[in-house]
Design an enzyme around this catalytic site. Structure first.
Site, PDB file in Angstrom:
ATOM      1  CG  MET A 129      -1.924  -1.155   1.337  1.00  0.00           C
ATOM      2  SD  MET A 129      -2.932  -1.556  -0.327  1.00  0.00           S
ATOM      3  CE  MET A 129      -4.098  -0.033  -0.184  1.00  0.00           C
TER       4      MET A 129
ATOM      5  CG  HIS B  56      -5.580  -1.169  -9.327  1.00  0.00           C
ATOM      6  ND1 HIS B  56      -5.299  -0.599  -8.200  1.00  0.00           N
ATOM      7  CD2 HIS B  56      -6.716  -0.553  -9.947  1.00  0.00           C
ATOM      8  CE1 HIS B  56      -6.277   0.273  -7.950  1.00  0.00           C
ATOM      9  NE2 HIS B  56      -7.027   0.163  -9.175  1.00  0.00           N
TER      10      HIS B  56
ATOM     11  CE  LYS C 296      -8.381  -9.283  -0.896  1.00  0.00           C
ATOM     12  NZ  LYS C 296      -7.961  -9.345   0.507  1.00  0.00           N
TER      13      LYS C 296
HETATM   14  C1  GRF Z   1      -5.707  -7.078  -3.607  1.00  0.00           C
HETATM   15  O1  GRF Z   1      -7.175  -6.777  -3.866  1.00  0.00           O
HETATM   16  C2  GRF Z   1      -4.942  -6.116  -4.401  1.00  0.00           C
HETATM   17  O2  GRF Z   1      -5.218  -5.970  -5.575  1.00  0.00           O
HETATM   18  C3  GRF Z   1      -4.882  -4.824  -4.035  1.00  0.00           C
HETATM   19  O3  GRF Z   1      -4.879  -5.087  -2.364  1.00  0.00           O
HETATM   20  C4  GRF Z   1      -5.493  -6.247  -1.995  1.00  0.00           C
HETATM   21  C5  GRF Z   1      -4.569  -7.124  -1.299  1.00  0.00           C
HETATM   22  O4  GRF Z   1      -5.182  -8.141  -0.793  1.00  0.00           O
HETATM   23  N1  GRF Z   1      -3.957  -3.985  -4.138  1.00  0.00           N
HETATM   24  P1  GRF Z   1      -4.564  -9.285   0.107  1.00  0.00           P
HETATM   25  O5  GRF Z   1      -3.578  -8.672   1.125  1.00  0.00           O
HETATM   26  O6  GRF Z   1      -3.438 -10.127  -0.976  1.00  0.00           O
HETATM   27  O7  GRF Z   1      -5.440 -10.260   0.728  1.00  0.00           O
END
Ligand code: GRF
Length: 209
Positions: free
Chosen positions: A107, A126, A188
């Site tokens: 992030m 993304h 996801k």
């Molecule tokens: C995912 O949806 C990715 O695309 C976004 O953040 C989320 C990360 O989820 N940038 P996780 O930590 O892998 O569960």
């Protein structure tokens, strides 16, 4: 490590990946499961987070992969703080002989210095169909816009946010009763398939930007 196209890897000489996360790391878990289920042309040798508390570090550790949180160092000047942080990250990547960096729910916005060092070997996923809905609140923005279709995008990272050459995209339907959480979960599931498969194709030289 210089920027540029990655070498074409094989299952006998897989690309050495670092995965960078900030949170729970469900994408990391899916990638590790994919890599460990059979021989692939990429393998994860390092997991880095921007906090020692990131839950996803456990996915790396439980698979015997060096996994560490590197918090922001204490610096008064914010831009010096970002650079100092990225120098620590870069040092870890170099020490582990990493060839490619996979952002998976990381992030933080990376500086042009770091992007320049890893350009062509720095990928992100993304949760929208870029160039639509960039930024940290893609699902909220998709729902607010009332569109019927969203998805996810794997792209090379450039100096701008959620920008850079697109390597792969997949569509996901937005349902009338979706909220941010249901939409995120459905997207996801597709991310967890698309990212490992795109890495197969990019690492082996089947796709180029
Ligand atoms: C995912 O949806 C990715 O695309 C976004 O953040 C989320 C990360 O989820 N940038 P996780 O930590 O892998 O569960």
């Amino acid at each position: 490590m210089e920027s540029g196209l990655p070498r074409a890897s094989t299952i006998d000489n897989p690309t050495r990946l670092a995965v960078m996360i900030s949170g729970g790391g469900s994408g990391l878990a899916a990638l590790l499961e994919y890599q460990l289920s059979e021989k692939r042309c990429h393998r994860t040798v390092l997991v880095l987070a921007d906090s020692t508390l990131a839950g996803g570090l456990e996915h790396g550790r439980s698979n015997g992969i060096r996994s560490l949180g590197i918090p922001l160092p204490i610096e008064k000047d914010k831009s010096e703080q970002r650079l100092a942080h990225e120098r620590l990250v870069h040092d870890e990547l170099v020490s582990a002989d990493v060839e490619m960096v996979v952002l998976s729910g990381y992030m933080r916005i990376l500086t042009p210095w770091f992007v320049g060092l890893w350009k062509g070997r720095l990928l992100n996923i993304h949760p929208s169909l870029l160039p639509d809905f960039p930024g940290a609140h893609a699902h909220r923005d998709v729902l607010a816009a009332g569109v019927g279709l969203t998805g996810c995008t794997v792209h090379l990272v450039d100096e701008r946010v959620d920008s850079g050459p697109i390597l792969a995209q997949r569509q996901v339907e937005v349902k009338p009763d979706d909220d941010e959480s249901t939409l995120q979960e459905r997207v996801k599931k597709i991310e967890h398939i698309l990212y490992p498969e795109t890495l197969d194709r990019y690492c082996s030289g089947q796709i180029s930007p």
